[in-house]
Design an enzyme around this catalytic site. Structure first.
Site, short mmCIF file in Angstrom:
data_model
loop_
_atom_site.label_atom_id
_atom_site.label_comp_id
_atom_site.label_asym_id
_atom_site.label_seq_id
_atom_site.Cartn_x
_atom_site.Cartn_y
_atom_site.Cartn_z
N GLU A 252 -5.37 -48.00 50.52
CA GLU A 252 -5.56 -46.87 51.44
C GLU A 252 -7.05 -46.74 51.73
O GLU A 252 -7.87 -46.88 50.81
CB GLU A 252 -5.10 -45.53 50.84
CG GLU A 252 -3.64 -45.34 50.63
CD GLU A 252 -3.32 -43.95 50.02
OE1 GLU A 252 -4.23 -43.09 49.97
OE2 GLU A 252 -2.18 -43.75 49.60
N GLU A 301 0.50 -35.99 59.27
CA GLU A 301 1.72 -35.55 58.58
C GLU A 301 1.63 -34.04 58.34
O GLU A 301 0.92 -33.58 57.45
CB GLU A 301 1.89 -36.31 57.27
CG GLU A 301 2.07 -37.80 57.45
CD GLU A 301 2.07 -38.55 56.14
OE1 GLU A 301 3.07 -38.46 55.39
OE2 GLU A 301 1.05 -39.23 55.84
N LYS A 304 2.28 -32.22 54.74
CA LYS A 304 1.56 -32.58 53.52
C LYS A 304 0.93 -31.35 52.90
O LYS A 304 0.44 -30.45 53.58
CB LYS A 304 0.49 -33.63 53.81
CG LYS A 304 1.05 -35.02 54.05
CD LYS A 304 0.00 -36.09 53.91
CE LYS A 304 -0.28 -36.37 52.44
NZ LYS A 304 -1.16 -37.54 52.26
N GLU A 310 -5.79 -33.17 54.74
CA GLU A 310 -4.66 -34.05 54.38
C GLU A 310 -3.68 -34.25 55.52
O GLU A 310 -2.96 -35.24 55.56
CB GLU A 310 -3.92 -33.48 53.16
CG GLU A 310 -4.72 -33.50 51.87
CD GLU A 310 -5.01 -34.90 51.38
OE1 GLU A 310 -4.16 -35.80 51.59
OE2 GLU A 310 -6.09 -35.12 50.82
#
Length: 329
Positions: A252, A301, A304, A310
């Protein structure tokens, strides 16, 4: 063959190798995201040849059949304890790996993600990796698939200068047996590398240019960017742990477009573009690239947990339009 032809072939091979180093992580913790088949089509239409998925989602595994996309398949941390049973590990591999192979090109199994050394689950990581790799071997897939674990780079202490990197006292008993097992299996260590968080937490010492690959010239220890410094500190720690032959795959790396200090579409786009170009080569400590790297993440997203940042790591919007102009291949 003429010298010109040989040179052109060499350039072509270099460009193909560079392209093959980039993947994108597919998280689906959102209530507004496309279908699995649309996701795979998005990878294919953008020439993205590698995907990381975080659990055995059979919809995405079905969609990946015949796609020729390399796959990192994750085992969630909550499943680690059950996979300490060898029979359960065999059942998991048979159901989610063997049943889809060779139509799905599995490359790595990430047995857990960012387990902290003091987490009660930490004791289950090593046996689970061992059992999953054994089950892979029983399925005659050991030449194709390696089991590993994805770590945070916070396990490394004394990370500056990078040559001083060493696994911290608190992490050592957890990570050293894991990297020794990886060394014996010929498997890489997966590492989630985020210059963004290092910059955010230490702006007194780290400049934005250094974090975004835009610094001109090297610093006093020979580094031009933070990504290389973090990665080489991890390589130094691996050497000190007796695992100098273990390769690091960057499982990542990303930069959020909003929600915190240093976040903007411009900064994030700069980071992703420069990262893609940079990992075609190597680091000062490991100059022979490319560095296999997975961008985090495919989409923003919206479900999250954690800080606002995030929810803003996507390189595409949920409607599949690109947030940045990136050339993945």
């Amino acid at each position: 063959m003429s010298t010109t032809m040989l040179l052109l072939l060499g350039i072509l091979l270099l460009s193909v190798t560079g392209a093959q180093s980039i993947g994108v992580c597919y998280g689906n913790n959102g209530d507004n995201l496309p279908s699995a088949q649309d996701v795979v089509n998005l990878y294919k239409s953008n020439g993205i040849g590698k995907i990381r998925i975080y659990y055995a989602d059979e919809a995405i595994l079905q969609a990946l059949k015949g796609s020729n996309i390399d796959v990192i398949l994750g085992v969630p941390n909550d499943n680690l304890q059950s996979l300490n049973d060898a029979g359960a590990a065999t059942d998991w591999v048979n159901k989610y790996v063997k049943a889809y192979s060779p139509d799905v090109k599995f490359k790595y199994i990430s047995v857990g993600n960012e387990v902290e050394p003091n987490d009660p689950k930490a004791q289950y990581v090593l046996p689970a990796i061992r059992n999953i790799q054994s089950a892979i071997s029983s399925a005659n897939l050991q030449g194709q698939i390696k089991a590993s674990h994805s770590i945070k780079t916070s396990l490394v202490a004394n990370s500056y200068p990078p040559n001083n990197g060493v696994f911290s006292d608190s992490a050592s008993s957890f990570i050293k047996p894991i990297v020794n097992l990886l060394a014996s299996n010929g498997a890489p260590l997966l590492a989630n590398i985020y210059p963004y968080f290092a910059y955010k937490d230490n702006q007194q010492s780290i400049t934005l240019n250094y974090a975004l690959f835009t610094q001109q010239g090297t610093n006093e220890v020979g580094y031009q960017n933070l990504f290389d410094a973090i990665l080489d500190a991890l390589y130094a720690a691996l050497e000190k742990a007796g695992a100098s032959n273990v390769k690091v795959v960057v499982s990542e790396s990303g930069w959020p477009s909003e929600g915190g200090v240093g976040t903007s579409v411009q900064n994030a786009g700069t980071y992703y573009n420069n990262l893609i170009n940079h990992v075609k080569g190597g680091t000062p400590k490991r100059p022979n690239g490319p560095i296999e790297t997975y961008l985090f993440a495919l989409f923003d997203e919206n479900r999250k947990n954690g800080d606002e940042t995030e929810r803003h790591f996507g390189v595409f919007r949920p409607d599949k339009t690109p947030k940045y102009q990136l050339n993945f291949n």
